[in-house]
Design a protein around this motif. Structure first.
Motif, PDB file in Angstrom:
ATOM      1  N   THR A   1       2.424  -3.116 -10.367  1.00 54.24           N
ATOM      2  CA  THR A   1       3.093  -1.931 -10.950  1.00 54.24           C
ATOM      3  C   THR A   1       4.583  -1.896 -10.578  1.00 54.24           C
ATOM      4  O   THR A   1       5.404  -1.410 -11.354  1.00 54.24           O
TER       5      THR A   1
ATOM      6  N   LEU B   1       4.614   4.949  -5.948  1.00 49.79           N
ATOM      7  CA  LEU B   1       4.716   4.691  -7.395  1.00 49.79           C
ATOM      8  C   LEU B   1       3.652   5.432  -8.184  1.00 49.79           C
ATOM      9  O   LEU B   1       3.931   5.956  -9.263  1.00 49.79           O
ATOM     10  N   SER B   2       2.417   5.477  -7.658  1.00 50.28           N
ATOM     11  CA  SER B   2       1.373   6.152  -8.447  1.00 50.28           C
ATOM     12  C   SER B   2       1.656   7.653  -8.507  1.00 50.28           C
ATOM     13  O   SER B   2       1.405   8.280  -9.535  1.00 50.28           O
ATOM     14  N   PHE B   3       2.257   8.223  -7.463  1.00 51.39           N
ATOM     15  CA  PHE B   3       2.645   9.642  -7.513  1.00 51.39           C
ATOM     16  C   PHE B   3       3.656   9.860  -8.645  1.00 51.39           C
ATOM     17  O   PHE B   3       3.498  10.755  -9.476  1.00 51.39           O
TER      18      PHE B   3
ATOM     19  N   GLU C   1       2.712   1.539  -3.355  1.00 53.16           N
ATOM     20  CA  GLU C   1       1.704   1.927  -4.364  1.00 53.16           C
ATOM     21  C   GLU C   1       1.501   3.442  -4.361  1.00 53.16           C
ATOM     22  O   GLU C   1       1.472   4.084  -5.411  1.00 53.16           O
ATOM     23  N   LYS C   2       1.418   4.042  -3.162  1.00 52.73           N
ATOM     24  CA  LYS C   2       1.244   5.500  -3.060  1.00 52.73           C
ATOM     25  C   LYS C   2       2.409   6.221  -3.721  1.00 52.73           C
ATOM     26  O   LYS C   2       2.229   7.198  -4.442  1.00 52.73           O
TER      27      LYS C   2
ATOM     28  N   GLU D   1       2.107  11.854  -0.403  1.00 58.48           N
ATOM     29  CA  GLU D   1       1.919  12.619  -1.641  1.00 58.48           C
ATOM     30  C   GLU D   1       2.291  14.094  -1.448  1.00 58.48           C
ATOM     31  O   GLU D   1       3.015  14.676  -2.261  1.00 58.48           O
TER      32      GLU D   1
ATOM     33  N   GLU E   1       0.834  -1.209   0.000  1.00 60.94           N
ATOM     34  CA  GLU E   1       0.000   0.000   0.000  1.00 60.94           C
ATOM     35  C   GLU E   1       0.874   1.268   0.000  1.00 60.94           C
ATOM     36  O   GLU E   1       0.602   2.231  -0.720  1.00 60.94           O
TER      37      GLU E   1
ATOM     38  N   HIS F   1       4.300   7.918 -11.201  1.00 62.16           N
ATOM     39  CA  HIS F   1       3.710   7.580 -12.494  1.00 62.16           C
ATOM     40  C   HIS F   1       2.943   8.802 -13.049  1.00 62.16           C
ATOM     41  O   HIS F   1       3.103   9.170 -14.210  1.00 62.16           O
ATOM     42  N   ARG F   2       2.156   9.433 -12.181  1.00 66.99           N
ATOM     43  CA  ARG F   2       1.389  10.626 -12.593  1.00 66.99           C
ATOM     44  C   ARG F   2       2.313  11.736 -13.095  1.00 66.99           C
ATOM     45  O   ARG F   2       1.964  12.524 -13.946  1.00 66.99           O
TER      46      ARG F   2
END
Ligand SMILES: NC(=O)c1ccc[n+]([C@@H]2O[C@H](COP(=O)([O-])OP(=O)(O)OC[C@H]3O[C@@H](n4cnc5c(N)ncnc54)[C@H](O)[C@@H]3O)[C@@H](O)[C@H]2O)c1
Ligand SMILES: Nc1ncnc2c1ncn2[C@@H]1O[C@H](COP(=O)(O)OP(=O)(O)OP(=O)(O)O)[C@@H](O)[C@H]1O
Length: 292
Positions: free
Chosen positions: A46, A22-24, A19-20, A109, A16, A26-27
Motif C-alpha cells: 500500500t 496508512l490504513s487510518f 500500515e496502521k 489510531e 506494521e 485510507h479509511r
C-alpha cells in the motif's frame, strides 16, 4: 488534507507501524506523501502507491502535519524537512525514550483521530541559529537546532577555552571539554546530563551549560532567549567540533560563532494525556521517591 510521513530507519516492525498509519488515512480518504528513502525501504504494497518527497522544498503549506516514525533522533531530523514552513510534527515513538516522540504505537489510531478532530495542543518550540565568521560552508544550509548548539574539543584530551560574550559583553572564558547552548526543548537532552536545569517548553530562555568545566564556579546559566551569544574558542588543536542537534562539523580555532534564536518556531502536536509535566514524570522519573 494531506499528511507527510518521515522515518530514518527500517526495522522489523516498521511496515506494521506504517500500515496502521496508512490504513487510518485510507479509511478517511486522506492523501499521504512519504519521504523517498524511507518509502524505498518499506516492503508494504500500500505504501508503494503513495507519492514521495526527497527534500524540504517539496513540502509545502498544503501539508497538514508531518508524522515522524522513530525516536527523538528522528524528530530532530524531521525538523530539517519542516524548517520554517509551519507544518506541525507528530512523533510516533518507535524508539527507546521518545521524549519528543510521544505517541505510542498502540495509540496511533486514537491519536490520529484526535488530530482530525483538532483535539490537540500545538506546542511552539524555539530553535537556535548559528552563523560563523569567517563563513563555514557546512553551516550555511542546516544552520538551526531544536535542542542545542554544542562546541567540544576535537582529537585531544586537552580542554578548550571558550571565550563567551552575551550581547557584546564579556561573560567569562570556560575552560572545559565543551559548552552547550540549549533551547528549552534541549534542556532535557545533553544539557540535563551536564547538570543543566529543565526548562518548561514555553519559557523565553536559553541555558548555557559547560561540559565538565575545571572550575568550581562555572555553573549552568539561564539567559533571555533574545540574547546574542558570541563564542571564540582556543585550544591545543587547530580545530574544534560544533554540533547542531545530531549534526556535527569541524571548525578552525579562529572562527567566531554567533548564536541566536531562530526567526521561526517548530510546532509539536501534543495530546492532553501526554503533557510535558506527565512526560518528565514518566520518562525521566522526575521526583520519584521510593521511600514514599
Ligand atoms: N550525554 C548526553 O546526554 C548526550 C550526549 C550527546 C547528545 N545528546 C543528545 O542527543 C541529541 C541527538 O540525538 P541522537 O539521536 O543523534 O543521539 P543519541 O542516539 O545518542 O540519543 C540521544 C538520547 O537523547 C534523547 N534526547 C534527544 N533529545 C532530547 C530532548 N529534547 N529531551 C530529552 N531527551 C532527548 C534521545 O531520546 C536519546 O535517548 C542531541 O541533541 C543531544 O541533546 C545527549
Ligand atoms: N522507522 C522506525 N521503525 C521502527 N523502529 C524504529 C524506527 N526508527 C527508529 N526506530 C527505533 O528507535 C531507535 C532510536 O531511533 P532514533 O535514532 O530516532 O531515536 P533516539 O535519538 O535514539 O531516541 P530514543 O531514545 O527516543 O529512541 C532505533 O534504533 C530503532 O530501534
Amino acid at each position: 488534507m494531506k499528511f507527510a510521513i518521515y522515518g530514518q530507519y527500517y526495522q522489523n516492525n516498521t511496515d506494521e507501524i506504517v500500515e496502521k498509519v496508512l490504513s487510518f488515512f485510507h479509511r478517511h480518504n486522506i492523501e499521504v506523501i512519504i519521504e523517498e528513502q524511507f518509502l524505498n525501504s518499506l516492503k508494504l504494497p500500500t505504501a508503494k502507491k503513495c507519492q514521495s518527497f526527497s527534500n524540504h522544498c517539496e513540502l509545502n503549506e498544503n501539508i497538514f502535519a508531518l508524522i515522524s516514525i522513530g525516536g527523538d533522533g528522528t524528530i530532530l531530523r524531521a525538523v530539517t524537512y519542516v524548517r520554517d514552513k509551519n507544518i506541525p510534527i507528530i512523533g510516533i515513538n518507535a524508539g527507546r525514550l521518545g521524549f519528543l516522540a510521544t505517541v505510542q504505537i498502540e495509540n496511533i489510531e486514537n491519536s490520529l483521530e484526535k488530530v482530525l478532530k483538532k483535539d490537540y495542543i500545538l506546542s511552539k518550540r524555539s530553535l537556535l541559529s548559528l552563523s560563523c565568521t569567517p563563513k563555514n560552508p557546512d553551516l550555511v544550509d542546516l544552520n538551526f537546532a531544536l535542542n542545542e548548539v554544542t562546541v567540544s574539543r576535537k582529537d585531544t584530551t586537552s580542554m578548550i577555552t571558550i571565550e563567551t560574550h552575551l550581547d557584546g559583553e564579556y561573560l567569562n572564558s570556560y575552560w572545559a571539554d565543551g559548552l552547550i547552548i540549549s533551547t528549552p526543548t534541549g534542556s532535557t537532552g545533553y544539557s540535563l546530563s551536564c547538570g543543566g536545569p529543565i526548562l518548561t517548553p514555553e519559557v523565553s530562555s536559553l541555558v548555557i551549560t559547560p561540559i565538565a568545566p575545571h572550575n568550581l564556579n562555572a555553573r549552568p546559566l539561564v539567559i533571555k532567549d533574545d540574547t546574542i551569544i558570541d563564542l571564540k574558542i582556543s585550544g591545543r588543536e587547530d580545530e574544534y567540533l560544533v554540533s547542531l542537534d545530531s549534526r556535527i562539523t569541524s571548525v578552525t580555532n579562529e572562527t567566531i560563532l554567533h548564536i541566536e534564536k531562530s526567526p521561526f518556531e517548530i510546532n509539536l502536536i501534543e495530546f492532553k494525556e501526554e503533557s510535558f509535566l506527565k512526560t518528565i514524570r514518566k520518562k525521566l522519573l522526575w521526583g520519584e521517591d521510593r521511600r514514599n
